[in-house]
Write an enzyme that holds these catalytic residues in place. Structure first.
Site, PDB file in Angstrom:
ATOM      1  N   ILE A   8       0.860  -1.179   0.000  1.00  0.00           N
ATOM      2  CA  ILE A   8       0.000   0.000   0.000  1.00  0.00           C
ATOM      3  C   ILE A   8       0.896   1.228   0.000  1.00  0.00           C
ATOM      4  O   ILE A   8       2.005   1.191   0.530  1.00  0.00           O
ATOM      5  CB  ILE A   8      -0.978   0.010   1.196  1.00  0.00           C
ATOM      6  CG1 ILE A   8      -0.241  -0.242   2.513  1.00  0.00           C
ATOM      7  CG2 ILE A   8      -2.085  -0.998   1.005  1.00  0.00           C
ATOM      8  CD1 ILE A   8      -1.124  -0.210   3.741  1.00  0.00           C
ATOM      9  N   SER A   9       0.436   2.297  -0.616  1.00  0.00           N
ATOM     10  CA  SER A   9       1.268   3.489  -0.776  1.00  0.00           C
ATOM     11  C   SER A   9       1.330   4.354   0.470  1.00  0.00           C
ATOM     12  O   SER A   9       2.336   4.992   0.745  1.00  0.00           O
ATOM     13  CB  SER A   9       0.766   4.328  -1.953  1.00  0.00           C
ATOM     14  OG  SER A   9       0.823   3.563  -3.136  1.00  0.00           O
ATOM     15  N   THR A  10       0.222   4.391   1.232  1.00  0.00           N
ATOM     16  CA  THR A  10       0.187   5.239   2.430  1.00  0.00           C
ATOM     17  C   THR A  10      -0.387   4.458   3.608  1.00  0.00           C
ATOM     18  O   THR A  10      -1.200   3.547   3.419  1.00  0.00           O
ATOM     19  CB  THR A  10      -0.691   6.493   2.203  1.00  0.00           C
ATOM     20  OG1 THR A  10      -2.016   6.071   1.835  1.00  0.00           O
ATOM     21  CG2 THR A  10      -0.123   7.373   1.107  1.00  0.00           C
TER      22      THR A  10
END
Length: 198
Positions: A8-10
């Site tokens: 996941i990016s964040t």
């Protein structure tokens, strides 16, 4: 051993609890990072690649492995060399299948489909960054661009909290330039974080 890799990016995209319920027999490896960071340089990616007795890895989509075609193919080659089956959920395909005699063999369609999708993923990232740059330039031309207020300063704690990956890489001994590349940020940002740490 079976594993599931999640990227996941964040941090606010945390889906770990849900995944534990849906995949109770798979060991979870969850990275919070940009897809541009090579798989073997991610904390959990490295752990996954070095896990003993691994026979199966599942991912939701191929872009979870990366946004760079060469990097994805390198990861796939590692799985192939170690007889690890990769399953991509949203495509419903596996890298290794069984023939009529029940023997395992590489899935001929898998590499072709994955190569095409990895190429598309790489192009999507480049298009997204280009649109972002164009949007900023357009907003600047209209006078509506709202960056940080001129003269305002973030506290050192705020800056360090915003860039935990940079802090981690610097503490691991990576160079400034290498850290900037791995974390997908400017060299100036890395220099600012290093100055605060020191």
């Amino acid at each position: 051993m079976k594993a599931r890799y999640v990227r996941i990016s964040t941090p606010d995209q945390n889906k770990e609890r849900q995944l534990v319920k849906n995949h109770p027999k798979e060991k979870l490896f969850v990275d919070v990072c940009s897809g541009s960071i090579p798989f073997d340089e991610r904390e959990q990616g490295k752990k996954l690649l070095s896990t003993e007795g691994l026979s199966y890895v599942s991912v939701h989509a191929i872009d979870r492995l990366g946004r760079n075609l060469l990097d994805i193919l390198t990861t796939l080659a590692h799985f192939d060399e170690n007889n690890i089956v990769l399953e991509v959920d949203n495509l419903g395909i596996k890298s290794i299948v069984q023939d009529k005699d029940g023997k395992s063999k590489p899935n001929p369609a898998f590499k072709l489909i994955i190569s095409v999708l990895a190429n598309i993923s790489e192009m999507e990232r480049e298009t997204m960054l280009e649109r972002q740059r164009e949007g900023i330039e357009l907003a600047k031309a209209k006078g509506t661009y709202k960056g940080r207020v001129r003269g305002s300063k973030d506290s050192p704690e705020t800056i360090l909290g915003r860039y935990p990956n940079i802090v981690k890489r610097l503490k691991e001994g990576h160079s400034l330039r290498n850290t900037a590349k791995l974390c997908d940020v400017s060299l100036g940002t890395v220099q600012k974080v290093k100055k605060i740490i020191n």
